[in-house]
Write a protein that holds these residues in place. Structure first.
Motif, PDB file in Angstrom:
ATOM      1  N   VAL A   1       4.581  63.706 -37.861  1.00 58.25           N
ATOM      2  CA  VAL A   1       4.627  62.978 -39.135  1.00 58.25           C
ATOM      3  C   VAL A   1       3.514  61.931 -39.126  1.00 58.25           C
ATOM      4  CG1 VAL A   1       6.008  61.404 -40.562  1.00 58.25           C
ATOM      5  CG2 VAL A   1       7.121  63.297 -39.359  1.00 58.25           C
ATOM      6  N   SER A   2       2.799  61.870 -40.211  1.00 60.27           N
ATOM      7  CA  SER A   2       1.649  60.968 -40.200  1.00 60.27           C
ATOM      8  C   SER A   2       2.113  59.518 -40.091  1.00 60.27           C
ATOM      9  CB  SER A   2       0.795  61.233 -41.445  1.00 60.27           C
ATOM     10  OG  SER A   2       0.734  60.103 -42.231  1.00 60.27           O
ATOM     11  N   GLY A   3       1.476  58.780 -39.201  1.00 62.36           N
ATOM     12  CA  GLY A   3       1.845  57.376 -38.990  1.00 62.36           C
ATOM     13  C   GLY A   3       2.783  57.167 -37.817  1.00 62.36           C
ATOM     14  N   VAL A   4       3.327  58.261 -37.248  1.00 60.70           N
ATOM     15  CA  VAL A   4       4.229  58.106 -36.104  1.00 60.70           C
ATOM     16  C   VAL A   4       3.395  57.969 -34.822  1.00 60.70           C
ATOM     17  CG1 VAL A   4       5.960  59.265 -34.659  1.00 60.70           C
ATOM     18  CG2 VAL A   4       6.197  59.277 -37.143  1.00 60.70           C
ATOM     19  N   ALA A   5       3.623  56.871 -34.117  1.00 56.44           N
ATOM     20  CA  ALA A   5       2.861  56.639 -32.885  1.00 56.44           C
ATOM     21  C   ALA A   5       3.537  57.311 -31.698  1.00 56.44           C
ATOM     22  CB  ALA A   5       2.737  55.138 -32.629  1.00 56.44           C
TER      23      ALA A   5
END
Ligand SMILES: Nc1ncnc2c1ncn2[C@@H]1O[C@H](COP(=O)(O)OP(=O)(O)OP(=O)(O)O)[C@@H](O)[C@H]1O
Ligand SMILES: [Mg+2]
Length: 381
Positions: A67-71
């Protein structure tokens, strides 16, 4: 853009459960904690189904990471035991990587020679108490600094997943950097090498961690942090004698434990439990510290034994463990500690720093000598 729980759930909706339905429909998910791009949750299934679910756990983790933004994503697989023993679940029985828990699993023996240490770390000691709020974290920080003053290279691990204290006690606000994708670089402060789950989670994130998640988080912090070369790693334990304590005993060969207690009878009962727990898992108790031992009036210098001081010393004698020293209840200790300015580092010439340094010297001697109680681990000098 900050990641939301809904985005995480949408990704998990695409992951198939072993029965063919989607993961989000399987009613196995805990609450999902999203904090600063880091996602944590657990999947709880029956003990018999763990094998089938392990690949799902992995796929869930990968899906969330995508998921975009998940570190980072940490997904724990929790086995729910059904039937069997009515006894409380022993920590060893719910370790996430142990799919076939035994009803009466006994904690692993830390003295077991096969148990790996942490590469580069000579010794690990735990600072523990049976009861909360007795000043364990304050003692742990100042003890670590006292050991530093003995010329040792010292690390600190905050194993209190529910209420991490080190970010505050050491005024650390920065986030640890990642090295090579999945290893964390600890933070350096006052000459100590420090790691805390609190560096990764915001202070006001609700702590919904369950036992197995606690264990996997502690395991990660022990093993996936670049500790470097340390003479001693001081672990600030959460209060009590539960999962985290047993995990520590199982995960690393603990050289010993320091028990912190206040002088009151009730706290002493808890201290006794703490001593008993470490004895049970064959970890030597290096000694007992009496904290908030007496009150020293800042104006007149008069000493008052408000809690009937001396209880911990007597108790230590009764239990056959060393007494390491008494720390007064003092405003300076509280103020400095809570401001992230521990007295040993910031008032090294003051009376309190001396008390902690003396305690550290005794701890070091006990580590070399093996501790008086249950010296079942052979300690190399
Ligand atoms: N000797 C002392 N004199 C004065 N205040 C103290 C002393 N030791 C600890 N305190 C204060 O008591 C409070 C609790 O201390 P601390 O957080 O170290 O306890 P703890 O046992 O680690 O608590 P927890 O169980 O929540 O982890 C803090 O505000 C701390 O500054
Ligand atoms: Mg604490």
């Amino acid at each position: 853009m900050a990641v939301t729980k809904e985005q995480v759930l949408a990704a998990l909706g695409q992951v198939a459960a072993p029965n063919g339905g989607s993961l989000t429909e399987a009613r196995v998910l805990s609450d999902i904690v999203v904090s600063d791009g880091k996602v944590f949750f657990s999947i709880t299934v029956g003990a018999a189904d763990v094998k089938a679910w392990e690949p799902v756990r992995k796929r869930a983790e990968d899906a969330v990471k995508a998921v975009s933004g998940v570190a980072s994503a940490l997904v724990a697989l929790t086995a729910e035991r059904t039937g069997g023993s009515a006894a409380p679940r022993p920590a060893a029985a719910v370790a996430p990587q142990r799919p076939a828990p035994h009803a009466h699993a006994h904690p692993a023996h830390p003295a077991d020679k096969t148990q790996p240490g942490i590469p580069g770390v000579e010794a690990v000691i735990a600072v523990a108490s049976g009861k909360g709020g007795v000043g364990k974290s304050t003692t742990a920080v100042n003890l670590a600094l006292g050991l530093r003053d003995q010329g040792l290279k010292v690390g600190m691990l905050d194993a209190d997943i529910y209420g991490p204290s080190l970010p505050k006690l050491l005024a650390i606000r920065e986030k640890p950097q990642t090295i090579g994708g999945n290893r964390l670089k600890p933070i350096e402060r006052y000459g100590l090498t420090v790691m805390s789950i609190g560096f990764l989670i915001d202070e006001d994130t609700p702590m919904i961690w369950r036992g197995p998640m606690v264990m996997s988080a502690i395991t990660q912090m022990l093993r996936e942090v670049e500790w470097g070369k340390l003479d001693v790693l001081v672990v600030d334990m959460p209060p009590g004698t539960g999962d985290a304590q047993l995990t520590m005993a199982q995960q690393v060969p603990l050289k010993g434990a320091v028990i912190v207690s206040t002088p009151q009878d009730l706290a002493l009962i808890d201290a006794r439990r703490g001593v008993a727990m470490f004895n049970r898992v064959n970890v030597p108790v290096l000694g007992v510290v009496e904290n908030m031992s007496y009150f020293l009036c800042p104006e007149c210098g008069t000493r008052s034994d408000i809690f009937g001081h001396g209880g911990a010393r007597h108790e230590a004698e009764r239990l056959g463990v060393s007494f390491l020293g008494e720390v007064p209840l003092h405003m300076t200790i509280r103020e400095k500690s809570d401001a992230g300015l521990p007295v040993v580092a910031t008032e090294p010439d003051g009376p309190h720093a001396k008390i902690y340094r003396d305690i550290a010297a005794k701890v070091l001697a006990a580590m070399k000598g093996g501790g008086r109680a249950a010296p079942k681990i052979v300690v190399e000098a």
